[in-house]
Write an enzyme that holds these catalytic residues in place. Sequence first.
Site, mmCIF file in Angstrom:
data_model
loop_
_atom_site.group_PDB
_atom_site.id
_atom_site.type_symbol
_atom_site.label_atom_id
_atom_site.label_comp_id
_atom_site.label_asym_id
_atom_site.label_seq_id
_atom_site.Cartn_x
_atom_site.Cartn_y
_atom_site.Cartn_z
ATOM 1 N N ASN A 117 0.819 -1.228 0.000
ATOM 2 C CA ASN A 117 0.000 0.000 0.000
ATOM 3 C C ASN A 117 0.848 1.272 0.000
ATOM 4 O O ASN A 117 0.449 2.295 0.582
ATOM 5 C CB ASN A 117 -0.952 0.022 1.204
ATOM 6 C CG ASN A 117 -2.056 -1.018 1.079
ATOM 7 O OD1 ASN A 117 -2.083 -1.802 0.136
ATOM 8 N ND2 ASN A 117 -2.967 -1.028 2.033
ATOM 9 N N ARG B 254 -3.933 -13.877 -0.487
ATOM 10 C CA ARG B 254 -5.035 -14.031 0.450
ATOM 11 C C ARG B 254 -6.001 -15.111 -0.025
ATOM 12 O O ARG B 254 -5.932 -15.562 -1.169
ATOM 13 C CB ARG B 254 -5.746 -12.693 0.632
ATOM 14 C CG ARG B 254 -4.901 -11.676 1.379
ATOM 15 C CD ARG B 254 -5.532 -10.304 1.391
ATOM 16 N NE ARG B 254 -5.507 -9.665 0.082
ATOM 17 C CZ ARG B 254 -5.878 -8.403 -0.142
ATOM 18 N NH1 ARG B 254 -6.314 -7.656 0.869
ATOM 19 N NH2 ARG B 254 -5.817 -7.898 -1.365
#
Length: 427
Positions: free
Chosen positions: A167, A302
């Site tokens: 991020n 994920r």
Amino acid sequence: MKRVSTAILIALAVTAGPSPARVVGTATSAAPVTADRIAALPATEQTQWRAYLARSQALMAADKAALAAEQRQAGGAIRPDRPHGGGDGMPLDRDDSYYRSAEARAIADNIVSFQTPAGGWGKNQNRAGPPRARGEGWAIVERLPTYAAGDIQAADDRWAYVGTIDNGATTTELRFLGRVQAQHPGRGGDAYRAAFLKGLRYLLTAQYPNGGWPQVYPLQGGYHDAITYNDNALVEVTRLLAEVGAVGASHAFVPVGLAAEARIAADKAVSVLLRSQVVVNGRRTVWAQQHDALTLAPVGARAFEPIALSTAESAGILRFLMEQPKPSPEMIAAVESGIAWLRSHGLRDVEWSRSDARLVSKPGAGPIWARLYDVRTFKPVFGDRDRKVYDDVGEISTERRRGYSWFNTAPAAAIARFQKWKPGAAR
């Protein structure tokens, strides 16, 4: 740069499922970097990888020890009420006068205070607040993240993303510090320059022997150890190191030797980008969101992110390669093949309806691209939190349909850039 002719062996962890239910596989997460996996490498590679792993473990222990010592002195853990998310508070597009201001200095002071002993920063933190309190954690964790089995190996789940390049973390802090220090050439900017140099050394230390970077360093385990292209993480680190290595006016304070290390690291990163471009049936395609740290094979992340070719990340990589002033024949081949693959896999006559989170028919619309494509079939795939992988976005849960960017137009910008690209010409 030497051409690598051997195709990456794709060890898929997505297994076939029953077609009537539209389930086409089950996603598994990436394997972490471990001593056992390193022992399986060629003998000539093991020494540098063992040293890397030992260094990572030592740095994590030192980070934890430093925080524990502060908390003992403070009489316990300090957890002030801080904002989480809502922007990072580090604007990078202001004029020079802003970075001379008291506001910018306050942000820079916050950044310096949250730098870990290892030299990185956590993510999703708004730096517009006050500096870190002594004894406060390096990364803000409002709630424990939910991990599937095997996704994380940290002994303490609260010790997450300390530090990270995810991020935009660490690279954004460094860019902001670079702008502020440039406006404070005297002693008033020394703390910012020192933090910048420490952060630069952190990135150099975190780089894998093969040129990639993990998402989290010191290593956290699970998919966080994979080489991360997701959200342009590796590309942004490489851009920053290349800028530092160019020794421009804004980085003139960087020692010559350290700048040279940054140049070498950036070159190694480009090399791993080229070597990890996924080859299927002898033809280059694009890239996955993450690639195994040791084998460079595409891996899952994920629970809802299976092994797949990733269009948004690949578009970012291709644009980055087209930025290079003197692209090698290998870079040119990578760009041409990647653009060709994207051109042939856009979806037309459909659009993504954000209001009800579904794909709808619209003649003449497009192209848009699914974010993820199966590595074998080149068909769009969509994952859910139960690790089931579907060939229809309408089959996944409403929460995942609304909570993830399953479609994008990023390849359109890369294709448009390619149409104007003149390799080797001044741009």
